[in-house]
Design a protein around this motif. Structure first.
Motif, PDB file in Angstrom:
ATOM      1  N   TRP A 159       9.783 -13.185   8.305  1.00 51.22           N
ATOM      2  CA  TRP A 159       9.766 -12.580   6.982  1.00 51.22           C
ATOM      3  C   TRP A 159      10.914 -11.593   6.811  1.00 51.22           C
ATOM      4  N   ASN A 160      11.287 -11.415   5.559  1.00 50.31           N
ATOM      5  CA  ASN A 160      12.108 -10.276   5.151  1.00 50.31           C
ATOM      6  C   ASN A 160      11.127  -9.249   4.584  1.00 50.31           C
ATOM      7  N   VAL A 161      10.836  -8.181   5.356  1.00 47.19           N
ATOM      8  CA  VAL A 161       9.711  -7.289   5.064  1.00 47.19           C
ATOM      9  C   VAL A 161      10.202  -5.950   4.504  1.00 47.19           C
ATOM     10  N   THR A 162       9.472  -5.442   3.523  1.00 47.18           N
ATOM     11  CA  THR A 162       9.701  -4.094   3.002  1.00 47.18           C
ATOM     12  C   THR A 162       8.371  -3.347   2.960  1.00 47.18           C
ATOM     13  N   TRP A 163       8.411  -2.037   3.270  1.00 48.49           N
ATOM     14  CA  TRP A 163       7.228  -1.188   3.241  1.00 48.49           C
ATOM     15  C   TRP A 163       7.432  -0.075   2.217  1.00 48.49           C
ATOM     16  N   ALA A 164       6.317   0.430   1.715  1.00 49.38           N
ATOM     17  CA  ALA A 164       6.378   1.559   0.784  1.00 49.38           C
ATOM     18  C   ALA A 164       5.226   2.510   1.084  1.00 49.38           C
ATOM     19  N   GLU A 166       4.189   7.057   0.446  1.00 46.64           N
ATOM     20  CA  GLU A 166       4.629   8.377   0.011  1.00 46.64           C
ATOM     21  C   GLU A 166       5.039   9.249   1.183  1.00 46.64           C
ATOM     22  N   SER A 167       4.389   9.046   2.334  1.00 46.43           N
ATOM     23  CA  SER A 167       4.732   9.805   3.540  1.00 46.43           C
ATOM     24  C   SER A 167       4.227   9.031   4.750  1.00 46.43           C
ATOM     25  N   SER A 168       4.495   9.575   5.933  1.00 48.27           N
ATOM     26  CA  SER A 168       4.047   8.919   7.159  1.00 48.27           C
ATOM     27  C   SER A 168       2.533   8.969   7.321  1.00 48.27           C
ATOM     28  N   LEU A 169       1.863   9.827   6.539  1.00 50.15           N
ATOM     29  CA  LEU A 169       0.405   9.923   6.578  1.00 50.15           C
ATOM     30  C   LEU A 169      -0.198   9.570   5.224  1.00 50.15           C
ATOM     31  N   SER A 170       0.373   8.558   4.582  1.00 51.28           N
ATOM     32  CA  SER A 170      -0.132   8.046   3.312  1.00 51.28           C
ATOM     33  C   SER A 170      -0.337   6.537   3.434  1.00 51.28           C
ATOM     34  N   PRO A 171      -1.205   5.958   2.591  1.00 50.36           N
ATOM     35  CA  PRO A 171      -1.419   4.506   2.632  1.00 50.36           C
ATOM     36  C   PRO A 171      -0.116   3.745   2.382  1.00 50.36           C
ATOM     37  N   TYR A 172      -0.036   2.575   2.985  1.00 49.69           N
ATOM     38  CA  TYR A 172       1.166   1.753   2.885  1.00 49.69           C
ATOM     39  C   TYR A 172       0.930   0.554   1.973  1.00 49.69           C
ATOM     40  N   SER A 173       2.027   0.114   1.374  1.00 52.28           N
ATOM     41  CA  SER A 173       2.094  -1.191   0.727  1.00 52.28           C
ATOM     42  C   SER A 173       3.173  -1.981   1.448  1.00 52.28           C
ATOM     43  N   VAL A 174       2.939  -3.274   1.618  1.00 50.75           N
ATOM     44  CA  VAL A 174       3.892  -4.107   2.343  1.00 50.75           C
ATOM     45  C   VAL A 174       4.099  -5.415   1.591  1.00 50.75           C
ATOM     46  N   THR A 175       5.349  -5.875   1.592  1.00 47.84           N
ATOM     47  CA  THR A 175       5.686  -7.145   0.951  1.00 47.84           C
ATOM     48  C   THR A 175       6.628  -7.921   1.861  1.00 47.84           C
ATOM     49  N   GLY A 176       6.286  -9.169   2.078  1.00 49.68           N
ATOM     50  CA  GLY A 176       7.147 -10.063   2.849  1.00 49.68           C
ATOM     51  C   GLY A 176       7.728 -11.125   1.936  1.00 49.68           C
TER      52      GLY A 176
END
Length: 282
Positions: A159-164, A166-176
């Motif tokens: 995959w070509n992956v991107t993460w989003a 707000e901070s290192s201790l916030s929920p993540y969103s991920v898209t491949g």
């Protein structure tokens, strides 16, 4: 031993972090100082001589400590609670010279479930041979930072992956994102894994264009030429038939006679010389 010091809990659950000391039945909490610290600098709570003397406002109404084994209870767990916790216990043999009887660190690993992966496919080039498409797999609301993987007919894809976040201790969103050249219907699976928890979605990717090659009609010139050849051929056969019918017996057929008469005359049996003499004498 290191694994025993790690405690994994999902967001919203309750966790008990054990300390390294337990009060004997003959002893009392009044003889101890207990400090629970996070990341060394942040005091979660502190007890001295049997009383709570300090508590971080972020842990208000969410934490309590067992007064016999000093276990720190946190409920409900938040993502910000993720990290190492240190339990320091001092025995007050003398208020001027307390002795450290326990100093140990445990780690809380907070996880949050990611949403079920959503797969979308966008076709940008379609032909009889193949369907070129961009496939995207996305998930959100999880913690910690995830890994995304996929299979195409049980074969791994990259995959070509991107993460989003707000901070290192916030929920993540991920898209491949993945570019595919589909030549036939294939089974596709996308999986999102975070801290041992995995969610997957499967989708049947279909080749969208199955072309049927049409039969090529002959051009107008080919049809015209073929028609002329057939007409000429038929005329040739007709003329040949007429010619042959008039020249089957050139000695007995007259050119001016019709075809039928010529055929009849030519088919008469020739007379013998003797018969001819007899006819002449008569």
């Amino acid at each position: 031993a290191l694994e025993m010091k790690k405690f994994k809990r999902k967001l919203g659950e309750k966790v008990g972090l054990p300390c390294c000391h337990k009060i004997e039945s003959s002893d009392s909490l009044h003889n101890y100082r207990v400090y629970w610290q996070k990341n060394i600098r942040e005091v979660v709570l502190a007890y001295a001589e049997g009383k709570e003397i300090s508590k971080d406002k972020r842990y208000m109404n969410r934490t309590e400590m067992d007064d016999r084994n000093f276990t720190l209870w946190i409920s409900p767990v938040e993502i910000l609670d993720n990290g190492p916790y240190q339990c320091v216990v001092q025995h007050l043999k003398s208020s001027q010279n307390p002795s450290v009887v326990c100093d140990e660190t445990v780690t809380l690993l907070v996880t949050a479930d990611f949403s079920k992966p959503n797969i979308t496919a966008e076709v940008y080039n379609d032909s009889c041979e193949s369907t070129e498409m961009v496939v995207r797999c996305s998930s959100y609301g999880g913690f910690p930072k995830p890994e995304i993987s996929g299979t195409l007919n049980n074969e791994s894809v990259v995959w070509n992956v991107t993460w989003a976040s707000e901070s290192s201790l916030s929920p993540y969103s991920v898209t491949g994102r993945l570019q595919l050249n589909v030549t036939k219907d294939v089974s596709f699976t996308c999986s999102v894994e975070s801290n041992g928890f995995t969610k997957s979605t499967s989708l049947l990717l279909k080749k969208t264009n199955d072309c049927v090659v049409p039969t090529v009609s002959p051009s107008y010139n080919v049809i015209t030429a073929s028609s002329i050849i057939i007409i000429i051929f038929l005329l040739a056969i007709t003329l040949a038939a007429r010619y042959l019918s008039r020249h089957v017996c050139p000695r007995c057929c007259k050119p001016q006679d019709s075809v039928e008469e010529g055929v009849k005359e030519c088919t008469k049996t020739p007379m013998s010389p003797k018969v001819t003499s007899e006819i002449s004498s008569v």
